[in-house]
Design an enzyme around this catalytic site. Structure first.
Site, PDB file in Angstrom:
ATOM      1  N   ALA A   1       0.832  -1.209   0.000  1.00 19.37           N
ATOM      2  CA  ALA A   1       0.000   0.000   0.000  1.00 19.37           C
ATOM      3  C   ALA A   1       0.862   1.252   0.000  1.00 19.37           C
ATOM      4  O   ALA A   1       0.463   2.298  -0.519  1.00 19.37           O
ATOM      5  CB  ALA A   1      -0.905  -0.003   1.224  1.00 19.37           C
ATOM      6  N   THR A   2       2.051   1.137   0.573  1.00 16.69           N
ATOM      7  CA  THR A   2       2.963   2.282   0.527  1.00 16.69           C
ATOM      8  C   THR A   2       3.266   2.646  -0.927  1.00 16.69           C
ATOM      9  O   THR A   2       3.233   3.825  -1.307  1.00 16.69           O
ATOM     10  CB  THR A   2       4.261   1.968   1.293  1.00 16.69           C
ATOM     11  OG1 THR A   2       3.943   1.765   2.676  1.00 16.69           O
ATOM     12  CG2 THR A   2       5.278   3.075   1.152  1.00 16.69           C
TER      13      THR A   2
ATOM     14  N   ASN B   1      -5.522   3.298  11.139  1.00 17.79           N
ATOM     15  CA  ASN B   1      -4.858   2.074  11.584  1.00 17.79           C
ATOM     16  C   ASN B   1      -4.678   2.009  13.092  1.00 17.79           C
ATOM     17  O   ASN B   1      -4.560   0.925  13.651  1.00 17.79           O
ATOM     18  CB  ASN B   1      -3.498   1.924  10.898  1.00 17.79           C
ATOM     19  CG  ASN B   1      -2.690   3.204  10.893  1.00 17.79           C
ATOM     20  OD1 ASN B   1      -3.198   4.230  10.461  1.00 17.79           O
ATOM     21  ND2 ASN B   1      -1.463   3.163  11.358  1.00 17.79           N
TER      22      ASN B   1
ATOM     23  N   GLN C   1      -7.045  -0.386   6.031  1.00 19.78           N
ATOM     24  CA  GLN C   1      -7.655  -0.882   7.262  1.00 19.78           C
ATOM     25  C   GLN C   1      -9.153  -1.101   7.137  1.00 19.78           C
ATOM     26  O   GLN C   1      -9.818  -1.442   8.119  1.00 19.78           O
ATOM     27  CB  GLN C   1      -7.368   0.096   8.421  1.00 19.78           C
ATOM     28  CG  GLN C   1      -5.887   0.241   8.746  1.00 19.78           C
ATOM     29  CD  GLN C   1      -5.270  -1.008   9.399  1.00 19.78           C
ATOM     30  OE1 GLN C   1      -5.979  -1.895   9.874  1.00 19.78           O
ATOM     31  NE2 GLN C   1      -3.951  -1.082   9.404  1.00 19.78           N
TER      32      GLN C   1
ATOM     33  N   SER D   1      -3.843  -3.612   0.747  1.00 18.28           N
ATOM     34  CA  SER D   1      -2.606  -4.358   0.989  1.00 18.28           C
ATOM     35  C   SER D   1      -2.920  -5.737   1.532  1.00 18.28           C
ATOM     36  O   SER D   1      -3.626  -5.868   2.529  1.00 18.28           O
ATOM     37  CB  SER D   1      -1.735  -3.601   2.006  1.00 18.28           C
ATOM     38  OG  SER D   1      -0.519  -4.267   2.207  1.00 18.28           O
ATOM     39  N   ALA D   2      -2.406  -6.784   0.899  1.00 20.10           N
ATOM     40  CA  ALA D   2      -2.830  -8.160   1.199  1.00 20.10           C
ATOM     41  C   ALA D   2      -2.536  -8.579   2.632  1.00 20.10           C
ATOM     42  O   ALA D   2      -3.292  -9.340   3.224  1.00 20.10           O
ATOM     43  CB  ALA D   2      -2.153  -9.132   0.219  1.00 20.10           C
ATOM     44  N   HIS D   3      -1.419  -8.072   3.189  1.00 23.06           N
ATOM     45  CA  HIS D   3      -1.044  -8.603   4.505  1.00 23.06           C
ATOM     46  C   HIS D   3      -1.921  -8.071   5.629  1.00 23.06           C
ATOM     47  O   HIS D   3      -1.753  -8.463   6.783  1.00 23.06           O
ATOM     48  CB  HIS D   3       0.442  -8.365   4.793  1.00 23.06           C
ATOM     49  CG  HIS D   3       0.819  -6.946   5.104  1.00 23.06           C
ATOM     50  ND1 HIS D   3       1.076  -6.510   6.384  1.00 23.06           N
ATOM     51  CD2 HIS D   3       0.995  -5.879   4.295  1.00 23.06           C
ATOM     52  CE1 HIS D   3       1.398  -5.231   6.353  1.00 23.06           C
ATOM     53  NE2 HIS D   3       1.373  -4.816   5.098  1.00 23.06           N
TER      54      HIS D   3
ATOM     55  N   CYS E   1       5.074   0.850  12.009  1.00 20.41           N
ATOM     56  CA  CYS E   1       6.048   1.604  11.216  1.00 20.41           C
ATOM     57  C   CYS E   1       6.549   2.804  12.011  1.00 20.41           C
ATOM     58  O   CYS E   1       7.500   3.449  11.645  1.00 20.41           O
ATOM     59  CB  CYS E   1       5.454   2.067   9.897  1.00 20.41           C
ATOM     60  SG  CYS E   1       3.701   2.019   9.829  1.00 20.41           S
TER      61      CYS E   1
HETATM   62  C1  LIG Z   1      -3.772   2.868   6.736  1.00 25.31           C
HETATM   63  C2  LIG Z   1      -2.478   2.259   6.246  1.00 25.31           C
HETATM   64  N1  LIG Z   1      -1.974   2.663   5.048  1.00 25.31           N
HETATM   65  C3  LIG Z   1      -0.825   2.148   4.565  1.00 25.31           C
HETATM   66  C4  LIG Z   1      -0.117   1.203   5.290  1.00 25.31           C
HETATM   67  C5  LIG Z   1       1.165   0.648   4.687  1.00 25.31           C
HETATM   68  O1  LIG Z   1       0.863  -0.624   4.166  1.00 25.31           O
HETATM   69  P1  LIG Z   1       2.044  -1.528   3.520  1.00 25.31           P
HETATM   70  O2  LIG Z   1       2.896  -0.602   2.732  1.00 25.31           O
HETATM   71  O3  LIG Z   1       1.345  -2.525   2.666  1.00 25.31           O
HETATM   72  O4  LIG Z   1       2.744  -2.137   4.695  1.00 25.31           O
HETATM   73  C6  LIG Z   1      -0.594   0.774   6.536  1.00 25.31           C
HETATM   74  C7  LIG Z   1       0.204  -0.203   7.364  1.00 25.31           C
HETATM   75  N2  LIG Z   1      -0.043  -0.006   8.749  1.00 25.31           N
HETATM   76  C8  LIG Z   1       0.697  -0.509   9.751  1.00 25.31           C
HETATM   77  C9  LIG Z   1       1.860  -1.174   9.666  1.00 25.31           C
HETATM   78  O5  LIG Z   1       2.198  -1.490  10.974  1.00 25.31           O
HETATM   79  N3  LIG Z   1       1.257  -1.040  11.866  1.00 25.31           N
HETATM   80  C10 LIG Z   1       0.308  -0.417  11.121  1.00 25.31           C
HETATM   81  O6  LIG Z   1      -0.682   0.113  11.587  1.00 25.31           O
HETATM   82  C11 LIG Z   1      -1.804   1.297   7.018  1.00 25.31           C
HETATM   83  O7  LIG Z   1      -2.328   0.884   8.197  1.00 25.31           O
END
Ligand SMILES: Cc1ncc(COP(=O)(O)O)c(CNc2co[nH]c2=O)c1O
Length: 388
Positions: A72-73, A155, A183, A203-205, A328
């Site tokens: 998602a980043t 989140n 989320q 984001s899948a995870h 993060c």
């Molecule tokens: C709202 C939101 N956007 C983007 C991301 C980034 O996703 P990724 O790039 O796929 O990892 C996260 C990850 N949030 C968190 C990661 O660790 N604790 C959290 O709340 C998120 O919660």
């Protein structure tokens, strides 16, 4: 009880069915999907099924696009930087509107764009911790914004923004609308057709798929956005050899998560509420954010007189995994942006702890967590210099 995982907003366990579905694509069907020979073409049918599952999971129409990426980043960066580069090509200014509670992958990208000359408006939240159309209209004049990006669910707090109203208001202002739905997917119903957004990130995870794969929804007719250039993968919109196993895993995870939405919003919500009600019976405890406005699996709680990090350490010693907010930024002891935006006092912001459940959380795990928290709070308050 050996270990209890209650940090599912940070990442989730891969569903065993998803793991099983991914296995053949490492040593049996390992071809590059862009290859013309049978090793490449034989993976196409399962990739198409995976893509169909993603479209169905978020209610996308056939004419829309879903770009498979690494996370998602990447998706959030693709939208913000993609719109910016389009404005640069037209030699036009770019006004980006975000909220003060966005994930760092939006907030820090906005900071960088601002350093490159982009005008950035950061909307505050109301007393409930939500971004509302009234706040958007109060801070942004009609016709001045190019892109409004507001997260669907937060989140840390689990609070759910009124994204349909925000999208409509953004469009009325002549702006494009993106929502970071990381989320929301797998926790609440997500339907981009009903929402009307131009872009949506997932984001899948976060819904029992593998780490390292995500999706970016691009509505038909929305300005194309790219970040990585190279091969012709994803129709040239996202270069790089597709991780076939992960794409197939994400597709199945999306189907399983969507099928389990009722369970999330009944059994998981019941477990969360049982834990929350037990926490509320502990004196000088504050639950942040109204339950009615939250994703069904999340609690953000503050215990007066107890530092969040110390509390988490004691929980961890007892085998329970939770967090002080987004992993993060969990190493950063400064009160997190979301909690600062909610104008919580430093005492609350520094003691906030997040519990986030999943469909794999059991009654016994919640019983053990309740019993353990009571003991940890009592111990830490007995040695606290600030609590009496
Ligand atoms: C709202 C939101 N956007 C983007 C991301 C980034 O996703 P990724 O790039 O796929 O990892 C996260 C990850 N949030 C968190 C990661 O660790 N604790 C959290 O709340 C998120 O919660």
């Amino acid at each position: 009880m050996e270990r209890v995982y209650l940090d599912n907003n940070a990442t989730t366990m891969v569903d065993p069915k998803v793991k099983q579905a991914m296995d053949p694509y490492y040593m049996q069907q390992y071809g590059n999907p862009n290859s013309l020979h049978s090793f490449g073409t034989e993976v196409h049918p399962e990739m198409s099924i995976a893509l169909d599952r993603l479209y169905e999971g978020i209610g996308a129409a056939d004419e829309d696009d879903i770009i498979i990426n690494a996370c998602a980043t990447e998706g959030n960066n693709t939208v913000l930087q993609g719109i910016w580069s389009g404005k640069l090509k037209e030699n036009r200014p770019f006004h980006l509107v975000i909220s003060q509670i966005e994930h760092p992958s939006i907030a820090h990208t906005a900071d960088w764009l601002e350093s490159m000359g982009v005008r950035v408006t950061r909307l505050p939240v109301d007393e409930q911790g939500l971004v509302t159309p009234e706040i958007l209209k109060e801070h942004v004049s009609r016709g001045s914004a190019d892109l409004v990006s507001i997260m669907w669910a937060n989140n840390e707090t689990g609070l759910i923004n009124p994204v349909q109203d925000l999208c409509r208001t953004a469009h009325d202002m002549g702006a494009l609308f993106h929502t970071d739905a990381v989320q929301a997917v797998g926790k609440i119903p997500v339907n981009v057709g009903e929402l009307g957004c131009d872009y949506l990130t997932f984001s899948a995870h976060k819904f029992h798929g593998p780490k390292g794969v995500g999706g970016l929804f691009v509505k038909r007719g929305a300005p194309p956005v790219s970040l990585l250039y190279g091969g012709e993968q994803m129709g040239g919109k996202r270069a790089g050899t597709v991780n076939v196993a992960y794409m197939i895993g994400m597709g199945l995870a999306m189907k399983l998560a969507t099928d389990a939405l009722d369970y999330e919003n009944t059994k998981v919500r019941e477990l969360r509420d049982r834990l929350e009600d037990a926490l509320k019976r502990i004196p000088d405890t504050v639950i942040l954010g109204r339950r009615e406005n939250r994703t069904p699996n999340t609690i953000l709680v503050s215990f007066k007189g107890i530092e969040g990090e110390a509390f988490l350490w004691d929980l961890n010693t007892n085998g329970i995994a939770a967090s002080t907010g987004s992993a993060c930024s969990s190493e950063d002891l400064e009160a997190d942006a979301t909690l600062r935006a909610m104008k919580l006092g430093a005492d609350l912001a520094h003691t906030a702890v997040r519990f986030s459940l999943s469909r794999f959380t059991t009654d016994e795990e919640i019983d053990y967590t309740i019993e353990t928290i009571r003991k940890v709070v009592q111990r830490l308050r007995s040695i606290s210099s600030t609590y009496s």
